[in-house]
Design a protein around this motif. Structure first.
Motif, PDB file in Angstrom:
ATOM      1  N   LEU A 120       0.839  -1.197   0.000  1.00 40.36           N
ATOM      2  CA  LEU A 120       0.000   0.000   0.000  1.00 40.36           C
ATOM      3  C   LEU A 120       0.877   1.251   0.000  1.00 40.36           C
ATOM      4  N   GLY A 121       1.959   1.215   0.757  1.00 41.00           N
ATOM      5  CA  GLY A 121       2.879   2.347   0.760  1.00 41.00           C
ATOM      6  C   GLY A 121       3.499   2.589  -0.599  1.00 41.00           C
ATOM      7  N   ALA A 122       3.895   1.505  -1.266  1.00 44.25           N
ATOM      8  CA  ALA A 122       4.484   1.645  -2.613  1.00 44.25           C
ATOM      9  C   ALA A 122       3.469   2.222  -3.591  1.00 44.25           C
ATOM     10  N   LEU A 123       2.197   1.835  -3.446  1.00 41.81           N
ATOM     11  CA  LEU A 123       1.149   2.380  -4.308  1.00 41.81           C
ATOM     12  C   LEU A 123       0.967   3.877  -4.055  1.00 41.81           C
ATOM     13  N   HIS A 124       0.893   4.278  -2.780  1.00 42.71           N
ATOM     14  CA  HIS A 124       0.783   5.702  -2.462  1.00 42.71           C
ATOM     15  C   HIS A 124       1.980   6.471  -3.041  1.00 42.71           C
ATOM     16  N   SER A 125       3.169   5.893  -2.933  1.00 38.53           N
ATOM     17  CA  SER A 125       4.376   6.551  -3.438  1.00 38.53           C
ATOM     18  C   SER A 125       4.289   6.744  -4.944  1.00 38.53           C
ATOM     19  N   ARG A 126       3.824   5.723  -5.631  1.00 40.90           N
ATOM     20  CA  ARG A 126       3.720   5.813  -7.086  1.00 40.90           C
ATOM     21  C   ARG A 126       2.741   6.902  -7.497  1.00 40.90           C
ATOM     22  N   LEU A 127       1.704   7.109  -6.672  1.00 37.57           N
ATOM     23  CA  LEU A 127       0.700   8.127  -6.973  1.00 37.57           C
ATOM     24  C   LEU A 127       1.047   9.468  -6.351  1.00 37.57           C
ATOM     25  N   ASP A 128       2.284   9.575  -5.849  1.00 35.77           N
ATOM     26  CA  ASP A 128       2.802  10.835  -5.326  1.00 35.77           C
ATOM     27  C   ASP A 128       2.085  11.279  -4.051  1.00 35.77           C
ATOM     28  N   ARG A 129       1.564  10.326  -3.288  1.00 33.81           N
ATOM     29  CA  ARG A 129       0.962  10.624  -1.991  1.00 33.81           C
ATOM     30  C   ARG A 129       1.978  10.231  -0.921  1.00 33.81           C
ATOM     31  N   MET A 130       2.979  11.079  -0.745  1.00 37.00           N
ATOM     32  CA  MET A 130       4.158  10.671   0.005  1.00 37.00           C
ATOM     33  C   MET A 130       3.908  10.550   1.510  1.00 37.00           C
ATOM     34  N   GLU A 131       3.087  11.400   2.059  1.00 37.73           N
ATOM     35  CA  GLU A 131       2.815  11.306   3.494  1.00 37.73           C
ATOM     36  C   GLU A 131       2.139   9.973   3.814  1.00 37.73           C
ATOM     37  N   GLN A 132       1.148   9.588   2.994  1.00 32.48           N
ATOM     38  CA  GLN A 132       0.489   8.304   3.199  1.00 32.48           C
ATOM     39  C   GLN A 132       1.448   7.144   2.912  1.00 32.48           C
ATOM     40  N   ALA A 133       2.299   7.327   1.906  1.00 27.55           N
ATOM     41  CA  ALA A 133       3.263   6.277   1.574  1.00 27.55           C
ATOM     42  C   ALA A 133       4.173   5.976   2.749  1.00 27.55           C
ATOM     43  N   LEU A 134       4.742   7.027   3.324  1.00 29.31           N
ATOM     44  CA  LEU A 134       5.675   6.816   4.431  1.00 29.31           C
ATOM     45  C   LEU A 134       4.974   6.252   5.656  1.00 29.31           C
ATOM     46  N   ALA A 135       3.723   6.652   5.892  1.00 24.26           N
ATOM     47  CA  ALA A 135       2.983   6.109   7.035  1.00 24.26           C
ATOM     48  C   ALA A 135       2.779   4.606   6.879  1.00 24.26           C
TER      49      ALA A 135
ATOM     50  N   LYS B 234       5.799   4.120 -16.699  1.00 22.58           N
ATOM     51  CA  LYS B 234       5.436   3.985 -15.285  1.00 22.58           C
ATOM     52  C   LYS B 234       5.374   5.322 -14.563  1.00 22.58           C
ATOM     53  N   ASN B 235       6.087   6.324 -15.056  1.00 23.27           N
ATOM     54  CA  ASN B 235       6.085   7.625 -14.393  1.00 23.27           C
ATOM     55  C   ASN B 235       5.274   8.656 -15.172  1.00 23.27           C
ATOM     56  N   ASP B 236       4.394   8.164 -16.050  1.00 22.84           N
ATOM     57  CA  ASP B 236       3.657   9.092 -16.917  1.00 22.84           C
ATOM     58  C   ASP B 236       2.807  10.080 -16.123  1.00 22.84           C
ATOM     59  N   HIS B 237       2.212   9.625 -15.013  1.00 29.08           N
ATOM     60  CA  HIS B 237       1.326  10.513 -14.254  1.00 29.08           C
ATOM     61  C   HIS B 237       2.090  11.693 -13.656  1.00 29.08           C
ATOM     62  N   ASN B 238       3.420  11.558 -13.490  1.00 32.03           N
ATOM     63  CA  ASN B 238       4.226  12.657 -12.969  1.00 32.03           C
ATOM     64  C   ASN B 238       4.785  13.554 -14.067  1.00 32.03           C
ATOM     65  N   ARG B 239       5.152  12.976 -15.193  1.00 34.87           N
ATOM     66  CA  ARG B 239       5.875  13.762 -16.200  1.00 34.87           C
ATOM     67  C   ARG B 239       4.973  14.362 -17.263  1.00 34.87           C
ATOM     68  N   SER B 240       3.717  13.881 -17.393  1.00 33.70           N
ATOM     69  CA  SER B 240       2.797  14.411 -18.393  1.00 33.70           C
ATOM     70  C   SER B 240       1.792  15.347 -17.734  1.00 33.70           C
ATOM     71  N   MET B 241       1.181  16.194 -18.555  1.00 33.71           N
ATOM     72  CA  MET B 241       0.132  17.086 -18.061  1.00 33.71           C
ATOM     73  C   MET B 241      -1.001  17.130 -19.081  1.00 33.71           C
ATOM     74  N   ALA B 242      -2.150  17.623 -18.648  1.00 34.56           N
ATOM     75  CA  ALA B 242      -3.260  17.858 -19.573  1.00 34.56           C
ATOM     76  C   ALA B 242      -2.974  19.124 -20.371  1.00 34.56           C
ATOM     77  N   LEU B 243      -3.385  19.141 -21.632  1.00 36.88           N
ATOM     78  CA  LEU B 243      -3.171  20.307 -22.478  1.00 36.88           C
ATOM     79  C   LEU B 243      -3.788  21.560 -21.850  1.00 36.88           C
ATOM     80  N   ARG B 244      -4.921  21.406 -21.177  1.00 39.06           N
ATOM     81  CA  ARG B 244      -5.598  22.537 -20.553  1.00 39.06           C
ATOM     82  C   ARG B 244      -4.689  23.241 -19.547  1.00 39.06           C
ATOM     83  N   THR B 245      -3.745  22.506 -18.945  1.00 34.31           N
ATOM     84  CA  THR B 245      -2.815  23.102 -17.974  1.00 34.31           C
ATOM     85  C   THR B 245      -1.955  24.180 -18.628  1.00 34.31           C
TER      86      THR B 245
END
Length: 622
Positions: free
Chosen positions: A237-252, A483-494
């Protein structure tokens, strides 16, 4: 005591004197008590009872089989093997005993002997599902996954409601990367055993690997609700939170896993990754080293540590550790199995033919193709094997004798080989010795550039009149399977605040996503000719018609940098290793500027910075 044991004991009692009948009765009671104690897991006491039976009733095959199982539970493997073999000598046609002996051999790593015993059990009882399961596990140990899967499925055809076998099929399919099939098997296993915390945990892993993150989280949380003592689930679960950039939950979650199991090397490794993404570098290095102290050969940890070393400029250690990628199955770096030796940079290659082959993505291949002239300069004839979309553009690099598409069914003859990603290690590259940072790709053919210039001019004149503004290429998202697409890509609207700058934007974005397509349709001021781009030669020609490229971290920035074209790269807070930290230029491409998120997920600040710089560029151009 089973029927066979009672029959054997009865025959034995007929051969004893009447005065010894009481002893026989006591031995039978001892056997019954031994079986009860065995079923309760009280193996030492059960063994005493079996020994008492054996003293009065020697040569009972079933006794030796049962006592062998008891000795095996007590880790007295040599004695267990002796009892199984004694039982087989007395009754060679008992399939159960051959199966038990095979399972013991398998546990001790004697797989060939295990398979021989299990095959004998299946000769005696072809529909023996337990023996099929043991055989499948032995084949799995030998990494014969396809054969193991066939045997597991044979077992399920006989016993379709066996939850353990169903789970093993699911795990094997997951290991093979066949996520959809694995999920079907996990679903079947959960139906058979709906209160198994371990099953929800493993199905969560499958869902996570398939990119179904919300469902994976639900399964992990269900597993924890059923059994909160499983450190593995908290770690996942921590690794999943980390992958989704939820670091506080990941470390907990990871810290909870470490409370349950302080020597949990995988959890320490996952914690190090999370700390790396928070740029808590000293803590991250410490966690990596603690993990490797517990499990020094874990390839994933070595690889992740290498990425952090490269990110912080420690190329001396980083290149070497990065080679662990070949042993991280989820990265998909399969050994090509060449019989020719791997070139590591320390063997003379003058007069030899060397195959340099792409081993990672398109951007990686472009980045490391800069080493091809250096290999050729050592006197080797270079065959370059790369992905088809970049084959034509890379064929023009100095020193390439033959450039072929990857994968090639009929490779030309060669003497040595080296993956492109291993060339920095072969040449001992350091931060201050990166070669060809200015440019190393030749411009596309003039006719190709002119054709794209004409297309662009025609479209602009149709829509906006003659050219009077800077032309800026845009890329806002990369490969969605990365695997890191959610971090490195953005929506065009951004990028909307940027689009009001007084420049002519030209889309270089291939594979526009559904969420972006509608917005792109609302902005006819963004010229989009990408449906006419066939490969990277066309992309390079279009880039040559532009004044600037602005892009997230994709293969296009490598292409522009290798061409020496001005390129601005927008990066997440903790970027890929090649962009290093705390600098706005690139060590790999001198024509590149870097724009970094000041905090995780903050694309708005990046867009504001790019807009400010672009407005300055426009003012200077005027």
């Amino acid at each position: 005591m089973n029927r066979q044991e009672r029959r054997a004991a009865a025959k034995q009692s007929q051969r004893v004197a009447p005065q010894d009948l009481e002893a026989v009765k006591r031995s039978l009671e001892a056997a019954k008590r031994g079986k009860l104690l065995f079923d309760l897991g009280r193996y030492a006491e059960a063994l005493e009872c079996f020994n008492a039976f054996d003293r009065i009733n020697p040569n009972v095959a079933a006794l030796y089989q049962t006592r062998g199982l008891c000795l095996q539970r007590l880790d007295r493997f040599a004695e267990a093997q002796a009892d199984f073999e004694r039982s087989i000598a007395l009754n060679p046609r008992e399939a159960e005993t051959h199966k038990n002996l095979g399972a013991l051999h398998s546990r001790l790593g004697r797989i060939e002997q295990a398979l021989a015993s299990l095959d004998r059990a299946l000769e005696l009882r072809p529909n023996f599902s337990a023996a099929l399961d043991e055989k499948a596990r032995a084949l799995w140990t030998l990494q014969l996954r396809g054969e193991a899967l066939v045997v597991f499925r044979q077992s399920l055809a006989i016993d379709p409601d066996n939850a353990d076998t169903t789970r093993n099929v699911a795990l094997l399919l997951l290991e093979l990367g066949r996520h959809a099939e694995a999920l079907e098997s996990f679903n079947a296993a959960v139906k058979l055993d709906p209160e198994s915390a371990a099953l929800y945990q493993m199905r969560g892993v499958c869902l996570q690997e398939a990119g179904r993150f919300e469902e994976a989280q639900v399964d992990y949380e269900r597993s924890i609700a059923l059994d909160s003592s499983l450190a593995e689930t908290h770690n996942n679960l921590g690794a999943l939170h980390s992958r989704l950039d939820r670091m506080e939950q990941a470390l907990a979650s990871i810290d909870r896993a470490l409370e349950l199991r302080p020597d949990f090397a995988s959890a320490l490794s996952n914690k190090a990754v999370a700390l790396s993404r928070l740029q808590l570098l000293d803590e991250a290095f410490a966690a990596f080293h603690r993990s490797l102290a517990l499990d020094p050969n874990d390839a994933r940890t070595i690889w992740n540590l290498a990425l952090l070393q490269l990110l912080t400029g420690d190329f001396a250690r980083g290149w070497s550790g990065r080679e662990a990628r070949w042993n991280v199955s989820s990265l998909g770096h399969a050994d090509r199995g060449f019989s020719q030796p791997l070139w590591r940079g320390d063997q003379p290659i003058e007069g030899k033919t060397i195959l340099l082959h792409a081993d990672e993505g398109l951007g990686d291949a472009i980045q490391f193709a800069r080493y091809v002239p250096m290999v050729a300069a050592l006197g080797a004839r270079v065959i370059l094997e790369v992905h088809s979309p970049i084959r034509q553009i890379l064929a023009g690099i100095t020193g390439v004798a033959n450039c072929i598409g990857r994968p090639s069914a009929n490779l030309p003859a060669f003497d040595l080989h080296c993956p492109l990603g291993a060339l920095p290690l072969a040449f001992g590259t350091r931060l201050d010795t990166i070669p060809f940072a200015e440019r190393y790709l030749a411009a596309p053919p003039a006719a190709c550039v002119k054709a794209w210039q004409d297309r662009l001019d025609d479209r602009l004149e149709d829509q906006l009149g003659p050219r009077n503004r800077l032309r800026v290429g845009l890329v806002w998202s990369g490969n969605p399977d990365h695997k890191n697409d959610h971090n490195r890509s953005m929506a065009l609207r951004t990028l909307a605040p940027l689009l009001d700058c007084d420049v002519q934007f030209v889309s270089l974005q291939k594979g526009v996503r559904d969420q972006d397509r509608a917005f792109l349709g609302e902005r006819p001021d963004i010229i989009d000719l990408t449906d006419q781009i066939k490969d990277f030669t066309d992309t390079a020609a279009l880039v040559s018609c532009l004044d600037l490229v602005i892009s997230v971290d994709t293969s296009v920035v490598h292409l522009a940098g290798a061409l020496g074209a001005p390129v601005w790269t927008m990066l997440p807070f903790t970027p890929d290793w090649r962009w290093l930290l705390n600098r706005n230029d690139s060590a790999w491409y001198s024509s590149m500027r870097l724009f970094r998120q000041p905090s995780s997920g903050d694309w708005a600040s990046v867009v504001d910075s790019v807009r400010h710089e672009l407005e300055g560029l426009v003012a200077a151009a005027r």
